[in-house]
Design a protein around this motif. Structure first.
Motif, PDB file in Angstrom:
ATOM      1  N   HIS A  51       1.129  -1.128  -0.090  1.00 32.11           N
ATOM      2  CA  HIS A  51       0.273  -0.227   0.056  1.00 32.11           C
ATOM      3  C   HIS A  51       0.520   1.294   0.019  1.00 32.11           C
ATOM      4  N   TYR A  52       1.874   1.144   0.659  1.00 33.91           N
ATOM      5  CA  TYR A  52       2.766   2.756   1.061  1.00 33.91           C
ATOM      6  C   TYR A  52       4.198   2.360   0.168  1.00 33.91           C
ATOM      7  N   ALA A  53       4.059   1.134  -0.824  1.00 33.97           N
ATOM      8  CA  ALA A  53       5.356   1.470  -1.960  1.00 33.97           C
ATOM      9  C   ALA A  53       6.029   1.980  -1.993  1.00 33.97           C
ATOM     10  N   GLU A  54       5.303   3.838  -2.201  1.00 33.19           N
ATOM     11  CA  GLU A  54       5.562   5.039  -3.220  1.00 33.19           C
ATOM     12  C   GLU A  54       6.367   5.580  -2.133  1.00 33.19           C
ATOM     13  N   HIS A  55       6.539   5.317  -1.095  1.00 32.01           N
ATOM     14  CA  HIS A  55       7.429   6.401   0.028  1.00 32.01           C
ATOM     15  C   HIS A  55       8.912   4.827   0.843  1.00 32.01           C
ATOM     16  N   LYS A  56       8.523   3.785   0.757  1.00 34.90           N
ATOM     17  CA  LYS A  56       9.504   3.354   0.975  1.00 34.90           C
ATOM     18  C   LYS A  56      11.000   3.899   0.900  1.00 34.90           C
ATOM     19  N   GLY A  57      11.905   3.722   1.663  1.00 32.23           N
ATOM     20  CA  GLY A  57      13.068   4.397   2.005  1.00 32.23           C
ATOM     21  C   GLY A  57      12.701   5.870   1.908  1.00 32.23           C
ATOM     22  N   LYS A  58      11.485   6.274   2.466  1.00 32.56           N
ATOM     23  CA  LYS A  58      11.707   7.830   2.901  1.00 32.56           C
ATOM     24  C   LYS A  58      11.729   7.604   4.417  1.00 32.56           C
ATOM     25  N   ASN A  59      12.506   8.970   5.322  1.00 31.86           N
ATOM     26  CA  ASN A  59      12.532   9.048   6.810  1.00 31.86           C
ATOM     27  C   ASN A  59      11.527   8.420   7.408  1.00 31.86           C
ATOM     28  N   PHE A  60       9.818   8.512   6.824  1.00 33.32           N
ATOM     29  CA  PHE A  60       8.808   7.970   7.934  1.00 33.32           C
ATOM     30  C   PHE A  60       8.570   7.213   7.559  1.00 33.32           C
ATOM     31  N   TYR A  61       9.084   6.266   6.228  1.00 36.82           N
ATOM     32  CA  TYR A  61       8.609   5.098   6.304  1.00 36.82           C
ATOM     33  C   TYR A  61       8.490   3.605   7.328  1.00 36.82           C
ATOM     34  N   GLU A  62       9.228   3.197   8.322  1.00 34.33           N
ATOM     35  CA  GLU A  62       9.399   2.398   8.950  1.00 34.33           C
ATOM     36  C   GLU A  62       8.211   2.837  10.336  1.00 34.33           C
TER      37      GLU A  62
END
Ligand code: CMP
Length: 152
Positions: A51-62
């Motif tokens: 669902h949140y694939a586009e945010h992978k790698g961003k600082n808030f992802y985890e």
């Protein structure tokens, strides 16, 4: 021609825990949009990362994955004229601090990482997100009696 669209909305774990399911759905219904599919579930990590694939790698992802898998959510498909942009307006800015009063995030939230709801931001993401959470048989084909008073 009226662009009838189907969009995706999720009441996130904080919205469920804070007892806001009814209020969120009321705003959708009162606006005149038609819920055509609805499901409560506890998202697993695999679905969350899809669902949140586009945010992978961003600082808030985890923290985002941890939050979205921390409790049950309510997912729904909403249908109506210009449903995608209407729902985005009802929901308000991603950051509740920026969301104006009268919007869901503006009325109920403070922090961006606890923003109560997620709504698809385009036709493409609506289709992608609906496909993640619903199968064809989950969609109900009906109209609401009041629609003849909502649409000319
Ligand atoms: P949502 O509309 O579900 O899309 C991505 C989510 O990431 C967003 O709402 C927020 O809940 C969360 N998020 C946390 N921090 C940020 C940030 N700095 N920018 C954007 N989204 C964030």
């Amino acid at each position: 021609m009226i662009p009838v669209e189907t969009t995706f909305l999720m009441i996130k774990p904080d919205g469920v825990q804070r007892g806001l399911i009814g209020k969120v759905i009321s705003r959708i219904e009162e606006k005149g949009l038609r819920p055509v599919a609805m499901k409560m579930l506890w998202i697993d990590e695999e679905t969350a990362s899809e669902h949140y694939a586009e945010h992978k790698g961003k600082n808030f992802y985890e923290p985002l994955i941890e939050y979205i898998t921390s409790g049950p959510v309510v997912t729904m498909a909403l249908k109506g004229d210009s449903a995608i942009s209407i729902v985005r307006k009802l929901v308000g800015d991603t950051d509740p601090k920026e969301a104006p009063p009268g919007t869901i995030r503006g009325d109920f939230g403070i922090e961006i990482s606890r923003n109560i709801v997620h709504a698809a931001d385009s036709e493409k993401s609506a289709k992608r997100e609906l496909d993640i959470f619903f199968d064809e048989e989950h969609f109900q084909d009906y109209s609401r009696v009041e629609e003849e008073w909502i649409y000319e």
